[in-house]
Design a protein around this motif. Structure first.
Motif, PDB file in Angstrom:
ATOM      1  N   ILE A 208      62.804  79.130  64.782  1.00 39.64           N
ATOM      2  CA  ILE A 208      63.781  80.221  64.575  1.00 39.64           C
ATOM      3  C   ILE A 208      63.221  81.387  63.772  1.00 39.64           C
ATOM      4  N   LEU A 209      62.102  81.186  63.078  1.00 40.59           N
ATOM      5  CA  LEU A 209      61.585  82.232  62.177  1.00 40.59           C
ATOM      6  C   LEU A 209      61.221  83.516  62.905  1.00 40.59           C
ATOM      7  N   PRO A 210      60.516  83.501  64.076  1.00 36.59           N
ATOM      8  CA  PRO A 210      60.186  84.767  64.743  1.00 36.59           C
ATOM      9  C   PRO A 210      61.419  85.595  65.096  1.00 36.59           C
ATOM     10  N   GLU A 211      62.474  84.924  65.567  1.00 31.70           N
ATOM     11  CA  GLU A 211      63.691  85.657  65.917  1.00 31.70           C
ATOM     12  C   GLU A 211      64.313  86.314  64.694  1.00 31.70           C
ATOM     13  N   ARG A 212      64.381  85.597  63.599  1.00 31.73           N
ATOM     14  CA  ARG A 212      64.962  86.147  62.378  1.00 31.73           C
ATOM     15  C   ARG A 212      64.127  87.323  61.851  1.00 31.73           C
ATOM     16  N   ILE A 213      62.811  87.228  61.961  1.00 31.94           N
ATOM     17  CA  ILE A 213      61.941  88.309  61.494  1.00 31.94           C
ATOM     18  C   ILE A 213      62.105  89.553  62.357  1.00 31.94           C
ATOM     19  N   PHE A 217      63.751  92.752  60.515  1.00 29.42           N
ATOM     20  CA  PHE A 217      62.812  93.830  60.190  1.00 29.42           C
ATOM     21  C   PHE A 217      62.692  94.854  61.310  1.00 29.42           C
ATOM     22  N   HIS A 218      63.514  94.695  62.369  1.00 28.26           N
ATOM     23  CA  HIS A 218      63.540  95.650  63.484  1.00 28.26           C
ATOM     24  C   HIS A 218      62.145  95.809  64.097  1.00 28.26           C
ATOM     25  N   LEU A 219      61.504  94.688  64.390  1.00 28.64           N
ATOM     26  CA  LEU A 219      60.178  94.692  64.995  1.00 28.64           C
ATOM     27  C   LEU A 219      60.292  94.501  66.503  1.00 28.64           C
ATOM     28  N   ASP A 220      59.207  94.833  67.217  1.00 32.78           N
ATOM     29  CA  ASP A 220      59.187  94.642  68.666  1.00 32.78           C
ATOM     30  C   ASP A 220      59.066  93.160  69.019  1.00 32.78           C
ATOM     31  N   ARG A 221      58.214  92.467  68.306  1.00 30.00           N
ATOM     32  CA  ARG A 221      57.976  91.067  68.614  1.00 30.00           C
ATOM     33  C   ARG A 221      57.289  90.376  67.440  1.00 30.00           C
ATOM     34  N   CYS A 222      57.369  89.067  67.461  1.00 30.18           N
ATOM     35  CA  CYS A 222      56.747  88.268  66.415  1.00 30.18           C
ATOM     36  C   CYS A 222      56.208  86.980  67.042  1.00 30.18           C
ATOM     37  N   VAL A 223      55.006  86.615  66.641  1.00 26.09           N
ATOM     38  CA  VAL A 223      54.367  85.403  67.161  1.00 26.09           C
ATOM     39  C   VAL A 223      53.843  84.592  65.986  1.00 26.09           C
ATOM     40  N   ILE A 224      54.115  83.286  66.024  1.00 24.16           N
ATOM     41  CA  ILE A 224      53.507  82.378  65.059  1.00 24.16           C
ATOM     42  C   ILE A 224      52.405  81.600  65.783  1.00 24.16           C
ATOM     43  N   PHE A 225      51.194  81.723  65.272  1.00 27.28           N
ATOM     44  CA  PHE A 225      50.045  81.046  65.866  1.00 27.28           C
ATOM     45  C   PHE A 225      49.652  79.834  65.027  1.00 27.28           C
ATOM     46  N   LYS A 226      49.062  78.900  65.711  1.00 29.41           N
ATOM     47  CA  LYS A 226      48.462  77.757  65.038  1.00 29.41           C
ATOM     48  C   LYS A 226      46.949  77.849  65.211  1.00 29.41           C
ATOM     49  N   PRO A 236      49.719  80.222  70.332  1.00 30.78           N
ATOM     50  CA  PRO A 236      51.108  80.494  69.939  1.00 30.78           C
ATOM     51  C   PRO A 236      51.948  79.226  69.971  1.00 30.78           C
ATOM     52  N   VAL A 237      52.725  79.059  68.903  1.00 21.64           N
ATOM     53  CA  VAL A 237      53.617  77.916  68.847  1.00 21.64           C
ATOM     54  C   VAL A 237      55.084  78.347  68.847  1.00 21.64           C
ATOM     55  N   SER A 238      55.338  79.599  68.505  1.00 28.89           N
ATOM     56  CA  SER A 238      56.707  80.112  68.506  1.00 28.89           C
ATOM     57  C   SER A 238      56.637  81.632  68.575  1.00 28.89           C
ATOM     58  N   PHE A 239      57.533  82.234  69.341  1.00 31.13           N
ATOM     59  CA  PHE A 239      57.512  83.697  69.474  1.00 31.13           C
ATOM     60  C   PHE A 239      58.891  84.192  69.869  1.00 31.13           C
ATOM     61  N   PHE A 240      59.092  85.504  69.631  1.00 31.11           N
ATOM     62  CA  PHE A 240      60.358  86.135  69.993  1.00 31.11           C
ATOM     63  C   PHE A 240      60.116  87.641  70.121  1.00 31.11           C
ATOM     64  N   GLY A 241      60.804  88.254  71.103  1.00 31.53           N
ATOM     65  CA  GLY A 241      60.700  89.693  71.268  1.00 31.53           C
ATOM     66  C   GLY A 241      60.261  90.078  72.657  1.00 31.53           C
ATOM     67  N   GLN A 248      53.136  82.378  76.200  1.00 26.16           N
ATOM     68  CA  GLN A 248      53.086  80.936  76.408  1.00 26.16           C
ATOM     69  C   GLN A 248      51.752  80.538  77.050  1.00 26.16           C
ATOM     70  N   GLY A 249      51.070  79.583  76.441  1.00 26.44           N
ATOM     71  CA  GLY A 249      49.797  79.110  76.990  1.00 26.44           C
ATOM     72  C   GLY A 249      48.616  80.003  76.678  1.00 26.44           C
ATOM     73  N   MET A 250      48.851  81.100  75.980  1.00 26.81           N
ATOM     74  CA  MET A 250      47.769  82.015  75.628  1.00 26.81           C
ATOM     75  C   MET A 250      46.914  81.405  74.520  1.00 26.81           C
ATOM     76  N   SER A 251      45.621  81.473  74.687  1.00 28.99           N
ATOM     77  CA  SER A 251      44.697  80.990  73.666  1.00 28.99           C
ATOM     78  C   SER A 251      43.715  82.106  73.354  1.00 28.99           C
ATOM     79  N   LEU A 252      43.713  82.556  72.098  1.00 28.02           N
ATOM     80  CA  LEU A 252      42.902  83.701  71.714  1.00 28.02           C
ATOM     81  C   LEU A 252      41.778  83.274  70.780  1.00 28.02           C
ATOM     82  N   PRO A 253      40.623  83.895  70.953  1.00 28.23           N
ATOM     83  CA  PRO A 253      39.512  83.568  70.045  1.00 28.23           C
ATOM     84  C   PRO A 253      39.841  83.997  68.620  1.00 28.23           C
TER      85      PRO A 253
END
Length: 285
Positions: A208-213, A217-226, A236-241, A248-253
């Motif tokens: 729920i944290l990305p949605e609340r952020i 904070f009136h942001l475009d989007r929020c992503v929590i990465f592991k 990414p483990v959680s995102f909103f926006g 989903q399924g994105m893996s970044l260096p």
């Protein structure tokens, strides 16, 4: 015989030493002494006290002594008060200049005390000085031209000051709005922190944290990465926006540069401007 105690003399001069000397001279002669350090103050005191004689310096911090004189002479209740220019100005034809402006006499500095007292009493007794008629028109034209030029300069200065004040006012309004927004964010953060404390499930908190952020904070989007240190990636483990494509399924260096940046930011990377991203891998989010 002149009753000196009933005579009031106003001295308009910005130099405190000159005013102190004049105070001693005039009071010693038995006159009532009034002083002003600026032109506008002198005008106010002249209206208040209606002195029997005004001594004025030519160079004042807010107005020219000639301008003060012209203004005083334009007032019906003050026009008959003799105004004597007392100045050390060495400008050519300064005497004619001040008389054209409306002064009734001219005394140059430095003064000889005995001569000054004699002249003072002459002016109080009714003596007046004038510009010779054959030169009066010429000096009047020159004086009017100088008045117009000074007026133009003052208008220009006021316009510049008004622009600066407008910019300052805009900055103050912007700062006030930023402060109000900051206070709102602090209130929201406090409320969010209190709410998160009630959650005992870390997985639910992460969800729920990305949605609340984003909402708070009136942001475009929020992503929590592991961070996956074994593969050097972040997932990414959680995102909103709103996203260009689903994370989903994105893996970044996870580069050393990005790791250092996240450490410096205390684990929370807040990107305010897309174009300021230094990590190319983040630009796809």
């Amino acid at each position: 015989m002149m009753n000196k105690k009933s005579k009031k003399i106003l001295y308009i001069e910005d130099d405190p030493d000159a005013r102190a000397l004049m105070a001693d001279i005039i009071r010693y002669q038995g006159y009532t002494y009034i002083e002003a350090s600026r032109g506008l103050e002198g005008i106010r005191l002249a209206k208040l006290h209606k002195p029997d004689l005004i001594l004025i310096d030519l160079m004042l911090p807010d107005m020219q002594g000639s301008e003060v004189t012209t203004h005083l002479k334009s007032l019906p209740e003050l026009r008959d008060i003799p105004i004597i220019s007392l100045t050390g100005a060495s400008t050519e034809n300064v005497r004619e200049y001040v008389l054209t402006a409306g002064c009734d006499g001219y005394i140059s500095k430095p003064i000889n005390v005995n001569e000054f007292i004699f002249k003072l009493e002459e002016f109080l007794a009714g003596k007046r000085e004038f510009v010779p008629p054959e030169y009066e028109k010429e000096f009047l034209q020159r004086y009017n031209v100088e008045l117009v030029e000074r007026l133009k300069r003052k208008v220009s200065e006021l316009e510049s000051l008004n622009k600066n004040l407008s910019r300052l006012n805009a900055d103050l309004i912007a700062s006030r709005e930023e402060l109000a927004n900051y206070n709102d964010l602090l209130f929201y953060l406090n409320s969010l922190a209190n709410y998160l404390r009630t959650l005992n499930d870390p997985q639910k908190l992460i969800k729920i944290l990305p949605e609340r952020i984003v909402e708070g904070f009136h942001l475009d989007r929020c992503v929590i990465f592991k961070h996956d240190p074994r593969h050097g990636t972040m997932d990414p483990v959680s995102f909103f926006g709103e996203f260009p494509s689903s994370p989903q399924g994105m893996s970044l260096p996870f580069s050393d540069q990005l790791l250092q940046l996240v450490r410096e930011e205390g684990g929370l990377l807040w990107i305010k401007n897309y174009h300021q991203m230094v990590e190319e891998s983040l630009q796809s989010i």
